[in-house]
Design a protein around this motif. Structure first.
Motif, PDB file in Angstrom:
ATOM      1  N   ASP A  89      68.278  41.031  26.737  1.00 11.81           N
ATOM      2  CA  ASP A  89      68.673  40.702  25.264  1.00 11.81           C
ATOM      3  C   ASP A  89      69.906  41.381  24.833  1.00 11.81           C
ATOM      4  O   ASP A  89      70.086  42.407  25.069  1.00 11.81           O
ATOM      5  N   CYS A  90      70.768  40.552  24.873  1.00 12.29           N
ATOM      6  CA  CYS A  90      72.373  40.892  24.701  1.00 12.29           C
ATOM      7  C   CYS A  90      72.530  41.737  23.486  1.00 12.29           C
ATOM      8  O   CYS A  90      73.252  42.525  23.388  1.00 12.29           O
ATOM      9  N   GLU A  91      71.976  41.067  22.362  1.00 18.33           N
ATOM     10  CA  GLU A  91      72.440  41.740  21.108  1.00 18.33           C
ATOM     11  C   GLU A  91      71.685  43.194  21.010  1.00 18.33           C
ATOM     12  O   GLU A  91      72.466  43.773  20.547  1.00 18.33           O
TER      13      GLU A  91
ATOM     14  N   ASN B  19      85.837  42.067  26.834  1.00 20.49           N
ATOM     15  CA  ASN B  19      86.539  41.459  25.698  1.00 20.49           C
ATOM     16  C   ASN B  19      85.410  41.324  24.389  1.00 20.49           C
ATOM     17  O   ASN B  19      85.799  40.717  23.415  1.00 20.49           O
ATOM     18  N   GLY B  20      84.136  41.398  24.683  1.00 22.63           N
ATOM     19  CA  GLY B  20      83.185  41.309  23.867  1.00 22.63           C
ATOM     20  C   GLY B  20      82.813  39.902  23.769  1.00 22.63           C
ATOM     21  O   GLY B  20      81.791  39.547  22.978  1.00 22.63           O
ATOM     22  N   VAL B  21      83.069  39.127  24.806  1.00 21.56           N
ATOM     23  CA  VAL B  21      82.392  37.731  24.920  1.00 21.56           C
ATOM     24  C   VAL B  21      81.193  37.569  25.517  1.00 21.56           C
ATOM     25  O   VAL B  21      81.135  37.992  26.637  1.00 21.56           O
ATOM     26  N   LYS B  22      80.244  37.026  25.041  1.00 22.25           N
ATOM     27  CA  LYS B  22      78.689  36.766  25.527  1.00 22.25           C
ATOM     28  C   LYS B  22      78.492  35.820  26.282  1.00 22.25           C
ATOM     29  O   LYS B  22      79.110  34.498  25.773  1.00 22.25           O
ATOM     30  N   ALA B  23      77.600  35.696  27.292  1.00 18.98           N
ATOM     31  CA  ALA B  23      77.285  34.436  27.889  1.00 18.98           C
ATOM     32  C   ALA B  23      75.944  34.650  28.601  1.00 18.98           C
ATOM     33  O   ALA B  23      75.477  35.988  28.792  1.00 18.98           O
TER      34      ALA B  23
ATOM     35  N   TYR C 157      71.519  37.844  30.244  1.00 15.30           N
ATOM     36  CA  TYR C 157      72.911  37.736  29.540  1.00 15.30           C
ATOM     37  C   TYR C 157      73.821  38.737  29.830  1.00 15.30           C
ATOM     38  O   TYR C 157      73.458  40.008  30.376  1.00 15.30           O
ATOM     39  N   ILE C 158      75.048  38.573  29.512  1.00 14.12           N
ATOM     40  CA  ILE C 158      76.074  39.377  30.216  1.00 14.12           C
ATOM     41  C   ILE C 158      77.087  39.351  28.894  1.00 14.12           C
ATOM     42  O   ILE C 158      77.345  38.226  28.414  1.00 14.12           O
TER      43      ILE C 158
ATOM     44  N   MET D 149      76.076  28.904  33.782  1.00 14.50           N
ATOM     45  CA  MET D 149      76.581  29.712  33.093  1.00 14.50           C
ATOM     46  C   MET D 149      77.308  29.454  31.605  1.00 14.50           C
ATOM     47  O   MET D 149      78.037  28.543  31.937  1.00 14.50           O
ATOM     48  N   THR D 150      76.693  29.799  30.511  1.00 14.58           N
ATOM     49  CA  THR D 150      77.070  29.137  29.107  1.00 14.58           C
ATOM     50  C   THR D 150      77.850  30.232  28.681  1.00 14.58           C
ATOM     51  O   THR D 150      77.307  31.195  28.265  1.00 14.58           O
ATOM     52  N   ILE D 151      79.007  29.912  27.740  1.00 11.74           N
ATOM     53  CA  ILE D 151      79.644  31.240  27.072  1.00 11.74           C
ATOM     54  C   ILE D 151      79.122  30.835  25.604  1.00 11.74           C
ATOM     55  O   ILE D 151      79.205  29.838  25.122  1.00 11.74           O
ATOM     56  N   ARG D 152      78.642  31.872  25.204  1.00  7.90           N
ATOM     57  CA  ARG D 152      78.102  31.857  23.623  1.00  7.90           C
ATOM     58  C   ARG D 152      79.084  31.969  22.958  1.00  7.90           C
ATOM     59  O   ARG D 152      80.244  32.452  22.821  1.00  7.90           O
TER      60      ARG D 152
END
Length: 267
Positions: A223-225, A245-249, A240-241, A264-267
């Protein structure tokens, strides 16, 4: 090389003397054969041709054998083909003639495909010549490994690739076919993790999955959050990663293809 039509009792037409908007409409009605021929008449003519077809066309190149292929040009406003060049290029100068023309036009989308396996060099000279602005699809079978030097910066690309090619891409959507190693994909993912490939929004690839090798050197979460760590890692279908730069995927294992297909999808 090119088919031609003979005209009798025809008066000369000062084509380049027309106002640009009139000339542009004339050019848009020309067949690919005529556009190629006109573009080599002079630098001025070449400039007009490039301006007229910039971002208004899609291009399809299909190889039947090493020296036999056809080029189809589509107008983006309608799905029908506006013309096709059926070529049998036995001589090197003829190949150079066509690739030079392709290198001087700009199209939105390009697809390159093969009916039968061909030598990679036959494809590479066209792959490196075509100037495409948005999307490139390369669906082919070659007798040897496809090696190309192009650096791609597109909205979408579908292409076989190696780590060397992958590191030279900054595309929004990447679809790699052919299995890539966990170690090679790890280098690409670590580049994204360090803040590179800022244009990337989605990448699809095939890998003989080893989560530990694929994700080596990166912090990953269930859980990335909440930054919940993963235990045990090998059972996870989605991880999740977050990069520097704080960008989640999210990286998902697609089970329908024997756990080899990853997205892999950038959120």
């Amino acid at each position: 090389m090119w088919s031609s039509t003979s005209y009798t009792n025809a008066m000369p037409l000062p084509l380049l003397c027309f106002p640009y908007l009139v000339l542009k409409n004339i050019l848009l009605q020309m067949s690919p054969h005529d556009m190629v021929a006109l573009s080599f008449c002079s630098k001025k003519a070449s400039g007009y041709v490039k301006s007229a077809i910039r971002r208004q066309y899609s291009l399809s190149i299909e190889f039947d054998s090493d020296n036999e292929f056809d080029i189809t040009i589509y107008r983006n406003a309608c799905p029908e083909s506006i013309g096709r060049l059926d070529l049998n290029l036995e001589k090197q100068e003829e190949v150079e003639y066509v690739t030079k023309w392709l290198s001087n036009i700009f199209v939105e989308k390009c697809s390159i495909s093969t009916k039968n396996p061909v030598k990679s060099f036959s494809v590479t000279r066209f792959l490196e010549s075509v100037q495409v602005s948005k999307a490139l699809s390369v669906d082919l079978e070659t007798l040897d490994e496809l090696v190309y030097e192009r650096v791609f910066d597109l909205d979408e690309i579908i292409i076989p690739g190696t780590l060397r090619n992958l590191l030279d891409m900054n595309c929004a959507n990447i679809h790699l076919y052919g299995v890539i190693s966990n170690e090679d994909m790890n280098q690409f993912l670590r580049g994204w993790y360090d803040g590179c490939f800022d244009k990337l929004r989605r990448i699809e690839f095939y890998v003989n999955l080893r989560w530990q090798k694929l994700l080596d050197g990166m912090s990953v979460y269930e859980d990335c959050e909440c930054k919940i760590p993963i235990k045990p890692l090998y059972r996870m279908k989605t991880i999740y990663i977050e990069n520097r730069n704080g960008v989640k995927a999210s990286i998902e294992r697609i089970k329908q293809v024997e756990d080899m297909y990853m997205c892999m999808t950038i959120r």
